[in-house]
Design a protein around this motif. Structure first.
Motif, PDB file in Angstrom:
ATOM      1  N   LYS A  81     -38.686 -26.109 -35.616  1.00 43.90           N
ATOM      2  CA  LYS A  81     -37.210 -26.097 -35.638  1.00 43.90           C
ATOM      3  C   LYS A  81     -36.629 -24.685 -35.753  1.00 43.90           C
ATOM      4  CE  LYS A  81     -37.013 -30.627 -35.730  1.00 43.90           C
ATOM      5  NZ  LYS A  81     -37.057 -31.320 -34.504  1.00 43.90           N
ATOM      6  N   ILE A  82     -37.395 -23.694 -35.319  1.00 47.09           N
ATOM      7  CA  ILE A  82     -36.896 -22.320 -35.286  1.00 47.09           C
ATOM      8  C   ILE A  82     -36.333 -22.099 -33.881  1.00 47.09           C
ATOM      9  CG2 ILE A  82     -37.517 -19.882 -35.431  1.00 47.09           C
ATOM     10  CD1 ILE A  82     -39.785 -20.763 -37.364  1.00 47.09           C
ATOM     11  N   LYS A  83     -35.046 -21.808 -33.824  1.00 54.99           N
ATOM     12  CA  LYS A  83     -34.388 -21.700 -32.522  1.00 54.99           C
ATOM     13  C   LYS A  83     -34.663 -20.342 -31.879  1.00 54.99           C
ATOM     14  CE  LYS A  83     -30.843 -24.922 -33.703  1.00 54.99           C
ATOM     15  NZ  LYS A  83     -30.000 -25.744 -32.929  1.00 54.99           N
ATOM     16  N   ILE A  84     -35.222 -20.401 -30.672  1.00 53.77           N
ATOM     17  CA  ILE A  84     -35.465 -19.204 -29.867  1.00 53.77           C
ATOM     18  C   ILE A  84     -35.105 -19.547 -28.426  1.00 53.77           C
ATOM     19  CG2 ILE A  84     -37.303 -18.340 -31.376  1.00 53.77           C
ATOM     20  CD1 ILE A  84     -39.252 -19.285 -29.119  1.00 53.77           C
ATOM     21  N   PRO A  85     -34.866 -18.539 -27.599  1.00 56.39           N
ATOM     22  CA  PRO A  85     -34.577 -18.823 -26.184  1.00 56.39           C
ATOM     23  C   PRO A  85     -35.735 -19.577 -25.528  1.00 56.39           C
ATOM     24  CG  PRO A  85     -34.104 -16.542 -26.695  1.00 56.39           C
ATOM     25  CD  PRO A  85     -34.787 -17.123 -27.905  1.00 56.39           C
ATOM     26  N   VAL A  86     -35.390 -20.544 -24.700  1.00 52.16           N
ATOM     27  CA  VAL A  86     -36.396 -21.384 -24.057  1.00 52.16           C
ATOM     28  C   VAL A  86     -36.676 -20.869 -22.648  1.00 52.16           C
ATOM     29  CG1 VAL A  86     -36.924 -23.715 -23.259  1.00 52.16           C
ATOM     30  CG2 VAL A  86     -35.637 -23.387 -25.373  1.00 52.16           C
ATOM     31  N   VAL A  87     -37.947 -20.708 -22.351  1.00 56.31           N
ATOM     32  CA  VAL A  87     -38.392 -20.366 -21.005  1.00 56.31           C
ATOM     33  C   VAL A  87     -39.289 -21.491 -20.546  1.00 56.31           C
ATOM     34  CG1 VAL A  87     -39.727 -18.740 -19.605  1.00 56.31           C
ATOM     35  CG2 VAL A  87     -38.280 -17.889 -21.453  1.00 56.31           C
ATOM     36  N   SER A  88     -38.952 -22.090 -19.413  1.00 54.30           N
ATOM     37  CA  SER A  88     -39.749 -23.212 -18.921  1.00 54.30           C
ATOM     38  C   SER A  88     -41.064 -22.725 -18.322  1.00 54.30           C
ATOM     39  CB  SER A  88     -38.967 -23.991 -17.861  1.00 54.30           C
ATOM     40  OG  SER A  88     -38.862 -23.218 -16.679  1.00 54.30           O
ATOM     41  N   LYS A  89     -42.020 -23.638 -18.216  1.00 56.41           N
ATOM     42  CA  LYS A  89     -43.301 -23.312 -17.602  1.00 56.41           C
ATOM     43  C   LYS A  89     -43.109 -22.911 -16.139  1.00 56.41           C
ATOM     44  CE  LYS A  89     -47.303 -25.454 -19.686  1.00 56.41           C
ATOM     45  NZ  LYS A  89     -48.299 -26.523 -19.615  1.00 56.41           N
ATOM     46  N   ASP A  90     -42.172 -23.580 -15.466  1.00 57.72           N
ATOM     47  CA  ASP A  90     -41.917 -23.271 -14.059  1.00 57.72           C
ATOM     48  C   ASP A  90     -41.353 -21.862 -13.882  1.00 57.72           C
ATOM     49  OD1 ASP A  90     -42.841 -25.725 -13.129  1.00 57.72           O
ATOM     50  OD2 ASP A  90     -40.878 -26.671 -13.385  1.00 57.72           O
ATOM     51  N   LEU A  91     -40.441 -21.476 -14.756  1.00 55.74           N
ATOM     52  CA  LEU A  91     -39.876 -20.126 -14.691  1.00 55.74           C
ATOM     53  C   LEU A  91     -40.964 -19.088 -14.970  1.00 55.74           C
ATOM     54  CD1 LEU A  91     -37.439 -18.276 -14.373  1.00 55.74           C
ATOM     55  CD2 LEU A  91     -36.984 -18.586 -16.794  1.00 55.74           C
ATOM     56  N   LEU A  92     -41.799 -19.375 -15.934  1.00 54.35           N
ATOM     57  CA  LEU A  92     -42.905 -18.480 -16.267  1.00 54.35           C
ATOM     58  C   LEU A  92     -43.845 -18.329 -15.068  1.00 54.35           C
ATOM     59  CD1 LEU A  92     -44.276 -16.901 -18.600  1.00 54.35           C
ATOM     60  CD2 LEU A  92     -45.569 -18.975 -19.060  1.00 54.35           C
ATOM     61  N   LYS A  93     -44.168 -19.432 -14.419  1.00 52.02           N
ATOM     62  CA  LYS A  93     -45.045 -19.399 -13.246  1.00 52.02           C
ATOM     63  C   LYS A  93     -44.405 -18.581 -12.117  1.00 52.02           C
ATOM     64  CE  LYS A  93     -47.388 -22.507 -10.041  1.00 52.02           C
ATOM     65  NZ  LYS A  93     -47.585 -23.895  -9.634  1.00 52.02           N
ATOM     66  N   ALA A  94     -43.116 -18.780 -11.873  1.00 56.02           N
ATOM     67  CA  ALA A  94     -42.412 -18.081 -10.800  1.00 56.02           C
ATOM     68  C   ALA A  94     -42.347 -16.571 -11.038  1.00 56.02           C
ATOM     69  CB  ALA A  94     -41.003 -18.644 -10.653  1.00 56.02           C
ATOM     70  N   ALA A  95     -42.324 -16.169 -12.283  1.00 56.60           N
ATOM     71  CA  ALA A  95     -42.232 -14.740 -12.618  1.00 56.60           C
ATOM     72  C   ALA A  95     -43.461 -13.957 -12.164  1.00 56.60           C
ATOM     73  CB  ALA A  95     -42.033 -14.567 -14.124  1.00 56.60           C
ATOM     74  N   PHE A  96     -44.562 -14.665 -11.918  1.00 50.71           N
ATOM     75  CA  PHE A  96     -45.804 -13.994 -11.528  1.00 50.71           C
ATOM     76  C   PHE A  96     -46.197 -14.279 -10.080  1.00 50.71           C
ATOM     77  CE2 PHE A  96     -45.788 -14.046 -16.092  1.00 50.71           C
ATOM     78  CZ  PHE A  96     -46.196 -12.763 -16.396  1.00 50.71           C
ATOM     79  N   GLN A  97     -45.347 -14.995  -9.359  1.00 45.76           N
ATOM     80  CA  GLN A  97     -45.609 -15.268  -7.948  1.00 45.76           C
ATOM     81  C   GLN A  97     -44.803 -14.314  -7.083  1.00 45.76           C
ATOM     82  OE1 GLN A  97     -44.543 -19.382  -7.460  1.00 45.76           O
ATOM     83  NE2 GLN A  97     -46.593 -20.094  -7.980  1.00 45.76           N
ATOM     84  N   THR A  98     -45.381 -13.935  -5.968  1.00 50.23           N
ATOM     85  CA  THR A  98     -44.668 -13.100  -5.006  1.00 50.23           C
ATOM     86  C   THR A  98     -44.351 -13.947  -3.786  1.00 50.23           C
ATOM     87  OG1 THR A  98     -45.778 -11.106  -5.760  1.00 50.23           O
ATOM     88  CG2 THR A  98     -44.778 -11.021  -3.578  1.00 50.23           C
ATOM     89  N   GLN A  99     -43.059 -14.106  -3.536  1.00 52.85           N
ATOM     90  CA  GLN A  99     -42.601 -14.838  -2.358  1.00 52.85           C
ATOM     91  C   GLN A  99     -42.183 -13.831  -1.298  1.00 52.85           C
ATOM     92  OE1 GLN A  99     -42.841 -18.144  -2.309  1.00 52.85           O
ATOM     93  NE2 GLN A  99     -43.417 -18.271  -4.446  1.00 52.85           N
ATOM     94  N   GLN A 100     -42.668 -13.979  -0.102  1.00 57.82           N
ATOM     95  CA  GLN A 100     -42.316 -13.100   1.017  1.00 57.82           C
ATOM     96  C   GLN A 100     -41.580 -13.939   2.060  1.00 57.82           C
ATOM     97  OE1 GLN A 100     -43.129  -9.667   1.517  1.00 57.82           O
ATOM     98  NE2 GLN A 100     -43.703  -9.680  -0.625  1.00 57.82           N
ATOM     99  N   TYR A 101     -40.397 -13.500   2.455  1.00 60.73           N
ATOM    100  CA  TYR A 101     -39.591 -14.229   3.417  1.00 60.73           C
ATOM    101  C   TYR A 101     -39.298 -13.348   4.624  1.00 60.73           C
ATOM    102  CZ  TYR A 101     -38.820 -17.211  -0.631  1.00 60.73           C
ATOM    103  OH  TYR A 101     -39.005 -18.020  -1.715  1.00 60.73           O
ATOM    104  N   SER A 102     -39.301 -13.953   5.806  1.00 61.66           N
ATOM    105  CA  SER A 102     -39.004 -13.229   7.035  1.00 61.66           C
ATOM    106  C   SER A 102     -37.664 -13.699   7.602  1.00 61.66           C
ATOM    107  CB  SER A 102     -40.099 -13.477   8.066  1.00 61.66           C
ATOM    108  OG  SER A 102     -39.711 -12.938   9.322  1.00 61.66           O
TER     109      SER A 102
END
Length: 120
Positions: A81-102
């Protein structure tokens, strides 16, 4: 102070609006287009944003194992019950992926020159 190893595509909102209008007026139908000005690493994005805001640029790369450790610690603290900012697993995963768009398809169709991200 930290950045992750991922990256993504960026585009100016005015480019999006302009190209949407061009596509609506064009005879093309049932097609998909990627509207992307440039592919940026998160390090470059955070550095350029910090410079534009007169802030210190990130210097340290946050490793994926470190982020996962912090995420687990945060999950444990929320259980207590200690309130801290929440980071979802999906956001965490996306932070380490490189998306390349053309943008080649839409650029070729209209001979369009995108606004550089740094100018945006």
């Amino acid at each position: 102070n930290y950045y992750t190893s991922g990256g993504t595509g960026l585009v100016d909102v005015e480019d999006v609006a302009c190209l949407m209008i061009k596509l609506m007026k064009h005879e093309v139908i049932n097609e998909r287009f990627i509207i992307n000005a440039e592919n940026y690493s998160f390090k470059r994005l955070f550095t350029e944003t910090a410079m534009a805001l007169n802030l210190k640029a990130p210097e340290k790369e946050l490793k994926e194992w470190q982020a996962k450790l912090f995420w687990r610690l945060g999950h444990f603290l929320r259980i207590l019950k200690i309130k801290i900012p929440v980071v979802s697993k999906d956001l965490l995963k996306a932070a380490f992926q490189t998306q390349q768009y053309s943008n080649q398809k839409v650029s070729t169709l209209f001979s369009y020159q995108f606004t550089p991200v740094k100018s945006s």
